[in-house]
Design an enzyme around this catalytic site. Structure first.
Site, short mmCIF file in Angstrom:
data_model
loop_
_atom_site.label_atom_id
_atom_site.label_comp_id
_atom_site.label_asym_id
_atom_site.label_seq_id
_atom_site.Cartn_x
_atom_site.Cartn_y
_atom_site.Cartn_z
N HIS A 1 1.40 4.80 -2.63
CA HIS A 1 0.94 5.52 -3.84
C HIS A 1 2.10 6.24 -4.52
O HIS A 1 2.84 6.97 -3.85
CB HIS A 1 -0.12 6.55 -3.45
CG HIS A 1 -1.31 5.95 -2.76
ND1 HIS A 1 -2.46 5.61 -3.42
CD2 HIS A 1 -1.52 5.62 -1.46
CE1 HIS A 1 -3.34 5.12 -2.57
NE2 HIS A 1 -2.79 5.10 -1.37
N ASP B 1 1.98 4.10 2.69
CA ASP B 1 0.92 4.90 2.08
C ASP B 1 1.48 6.01 1.17
O ASP B 1 1.51 5.85 -0.05
CB ASP B 1 -0.01 5.48 3.17
CG ASP B 1 -1.44 5.69 2.70
OD1 ASP B 1 -1.75 5.41 1.53
OD2 ASP B 1 -2.28 6.14 3.51
N ASP B 2 1.87 7.14 1.76
CA ASP B 2 2.33 8.31 1.00
C ASP B 2 3.53 8.89 1.73
O ASP B 2 3.40 9.92 2.42
CB ASP B 2 1.19 9.34 0.92
CG ASP B 2 -0.09 8.74 0.36
OD1 ASP B 2 -0.21 8.65 -0.87
OD2 ASP B 2 -0.95 8.33 1.17
N GLU C 1 -11.26 3.71 6.23
CA GLU C 1 -10.21 4.62 6.69
C GLU C 1 -10.90 5.76 7.43
O GLU C 1 -10.62 6.04 8.58
CB GLU C 1 -9.41 5.16 5.49
CG GLU C 1 -8.37 6.20 5.87
CD GLU C 1 -7.70 6.86 4.66
OE1 GLU C 1 -8.22 6.75 3.54
OE2 GLU C 1 -6.66 7.53 4.87
N HIS D 1 0.84 -1.20 0.00
CA HIS D 1 0.00 0.00 0.00
C HIS D 1 0.88 1.25 0.00
O HIS D 1 1.23 1.77 1.07
CB HIS D 1 -0.92 -0.07 1.24
CG HIS D 1 -1.90 1.05 1.34
ND1 HIS D 1 -2.97 1.02 2.18
CD2 HIS D 1 -1.97 2.25 0.71
CE1 HIS D 1 -3.67 2.13 2.07
NE2 HIS D 1 -3.07 2.91 1.17
N HIS E 1 -9.55 1.02 -0.92
CA HIS E 1 -9.56 1.76 0.34
C HIS E 1 -10.97 1.71 0.93
O HIS E 1 -11.94 2.00 0.21
CB HIS E 1 -9.18 3.22 0.12
CG HIS E 1 -7.73 3.46 -0.16
ND1 HIS E 1 -7.04 2.84 -1.16
CD2 HIS E 1 -6.82 4.26 0.47
CE1 HIS E 1 -5.78 3.24 -1.15
NE2 HIS E 1 -5.62 4.11 -0.17
N1 ADE Z 1 -4.73 8.29 -1.91
C1 ADE Z 1 -3.51 8.34 -1.41
N2 ADE Z 1 -3.52 8.14 -0.07
C2 ADE Z 1 -4.82 7.98 0.26
C3 ADE Z 1 -5.50 7.76 1.47
N3 ADE Z 1 -4.86 7.64 2.63
N4 ADE Z 1 -6.85 7.65 1.43
C4 ADE Z 1 -7.51 7.76 0.28
N5 ADE Z 1 -6.91 7.97 -0.88
C5 ADE Z 1 -5.59 8.09 -0.90
ZN ZN Z 2 -3.70 4.75 0.49
#
Ligand code: ADE
Ligand code: ZN
Length: 324
Positions: free
Chosen positions: A17, A268-269, A193, A15, A190
Site C-alpha cells: 500500500h 503490505d505496509d 485476514e 500487495h 482483502h
Molecule cells: N490497508 C493497508 N493494510 C491493510 C491490511 N493489512 N488490512 C486491511 N487494510 C489494509
Molecule cells: Zn494489505
C-alpha cells in the site's frame, strides 16, 4: 541459500500500500511542509496493537499526503527501498477516498512520476491498483470505480478492496467490481485476514476476483482450499501481517504453501510493520526452509498473477529468467 543470495533475488510483489509505505519521519516532514499537525494519536505513530489502531494511523498518514509532489516522493522513496531488496516489479495500491480534495487523476499522474524516476534510477517498475476503502461504503466505491474506468490510464491495472473486512462485506461492492471487470481491470480484495473462510468464499463468489489479499482463513475450510486449488486463486500474502494476526500459532503461510496453494509474499505496509520485501523473504525463507529455487517459484507465482497486460507480463517473466 545464503541471506545475501535471497536478498539479491529479483522479486515481484503484488500487495503493498502506498499510504502504508510512508516512514514515520517522512510523515512528520510532509505534515510540517503542508502546515498540518503531526499525524497520529497519543499512542505514538505506528505503535498500534489492533487492526483498528493500525488503520487509524494509516488514515492519519493518508491525510498528510496533499500535493502531487507528496505522492511522487512517497512512490519514489518506497520503490527505492524495494529496489535495495531486489524488487523489480510492484503493484502498489492506493486509496483515493482517503484523500479528500485530491483528484484521482492528479494522484495517479503524480505516483506515475515517482514510478518513472525509480525506474530510471533503479530499474524497478510498478503499476497502480486503485483501492476501495470498504469502510466508505458502496456508493463511494461505485463513484470511484466509474472515475477510474473513465480515466482509462494504462498505469492503473486493477482495483482492490481494503480496510476493515469486518465492517464492509463483499456483497456491498459487487456492482463496483463488476464495472471494473467489464472495463478489463484486474480485481483483488482483502479477505480472510481477520475474517473467516466464508468471507473469502463470498469474496470469490460476488466480486469476480482472481486474487485474494491475505486469505489466511482458507486453511480453516477444506472445501475452500479445494476450490482455490481447482480455480487457481492467487493468495497475495504478507509475512509480517500474517504473523501479527496469527500470534503464537505462527504464520499460516508455510502451511498454505505446503497445501499447494498459489501464494506470493509481499510487504503490505513496510515502515508501518517495520519490514521490507527483503525481510519478508528472509523470514518466510527461514520458516519454510526454502532453497533459492523455492523462493524463485514464489516470485514467478507473483509475476504470473500480476495484472499486467499479456506482452508486459511476458517481458517481466523474461526479465526474471534473465536476471535469476
Ligand atoms: N490497508 C493497508 N493494510 C491493510 C491490511 N493489512 N488490512 C486491511 N487494510 C489494509
Ligand atoms: Zn494489505
Amino acid at each position: 541459500m545464503s541471506p545475501a543470495e535471497l536478498l539479491a533475488l529479483p522479486k515481484v510483489e503484488l500487495h503493498c500500500h502506498l499510504e502504508g509505505s510512508v516512514p514515520a519521519s517522512l510523515a512528520l516532514e510532509l505534515a510540517r511542509r503542508n502546515g498540518l499537525p503531526a499525524p497520529g494519536t497519543d499512542r505514538g505513530l505506528y505503535e498500534f496493537e489492533t487492526l483498528e489502531e493500525f488503520l487509524e494511523d494509516y488514515v492519519a498518514v493518508s491525510g498528510v499526503l496533499r500535493t502531487p509532489d507528496d505522492f511522487t516522493e512517497v512512490a519514489y522513496a518506497s520503490l527505492a527501498a524495494g529496489a535495495r531488496d531486489g524488487l523489480v516489479y510492484r503493484e502498489v495500491a492506493f486509496n483515493p477516498t482517503n484523500h479528500p480534495g485530491v483528484d484521482v487523476a492528479d494522484a495517479v499522474e503524480a505516483i506515475g512520476e515517482g514510478i518513472a524516476s525509480a525506474r530510471a534510477e533503479f530499474g524497478v517498475d510498478a503499476r497502480i491498483l486503485v483501492a476501495v476503502n470498504r469502510e466508505h461504503g458502496a456508493d463511494v466505491a461505485l463513484g470511484l470505480v466509474r472515475r477510474v474506468v473513465e480515466l482509462a490510464d494504462p498505469l492503473v491495472v486493477g482495483i482492490g478492496l481494503d480496510h476493515n473486512e469486518l465492517v464492509g462485506p463483499p456483497e456491498e461492492f459487487a456492482e463496483a467490481f463488476a464495472l471494473a471487470g467489464s472495463a478489463g481491470l484486474g480485481r483483488t480484495a482483502h479477505a480472510g485476514e481477520r475474517g473467516d473462510a466464508d468471507e473469502v468464499r463470498r469474496t470469490l463468489d460476488v466480486l469476480g476476483v482472481t486474487r485474494i489479499d491475505h486469505g489466511y482463513a482458507v486453511l480453516r475450510d477444506p472445501g475452500l482450499l479445494r476450490r482455490s486449488l481447482d480455480e487457481g486463486v492467487h493468495y497475495a500474502t504478507c509475512w509480517s501481517t500474517s504473523q501479527w494476526h496469527a500470534g503464537p500459532a505462527g504464520s499460516p503461510i508455510p502451511p498454505m504453501l505446503a497445501a499447494g496453494l498459489d501464494v506470493s509474499v509481499s510487504s503490505d505496509d513496510p515502515p508501518m510493520l517495520g519490514t521490507g520485501i527483503g525481510a519478508e523473504f528472509l523470514a518466510a525463507g527461514e520458516a519454510c526452509g526454502w532453497t533459492l529455487a523455492d523462493a524463485r517459484a514464489v516470485v514467478l507465482a507473483a509475476a504470473h498473477a500480476s495484472f499486467l497486460p499479456g506482452t508486459e507480463k511476458a517481458a517481466l517473466l523474461e526479465r526474471l529468467t534473465r536476471e535469476a
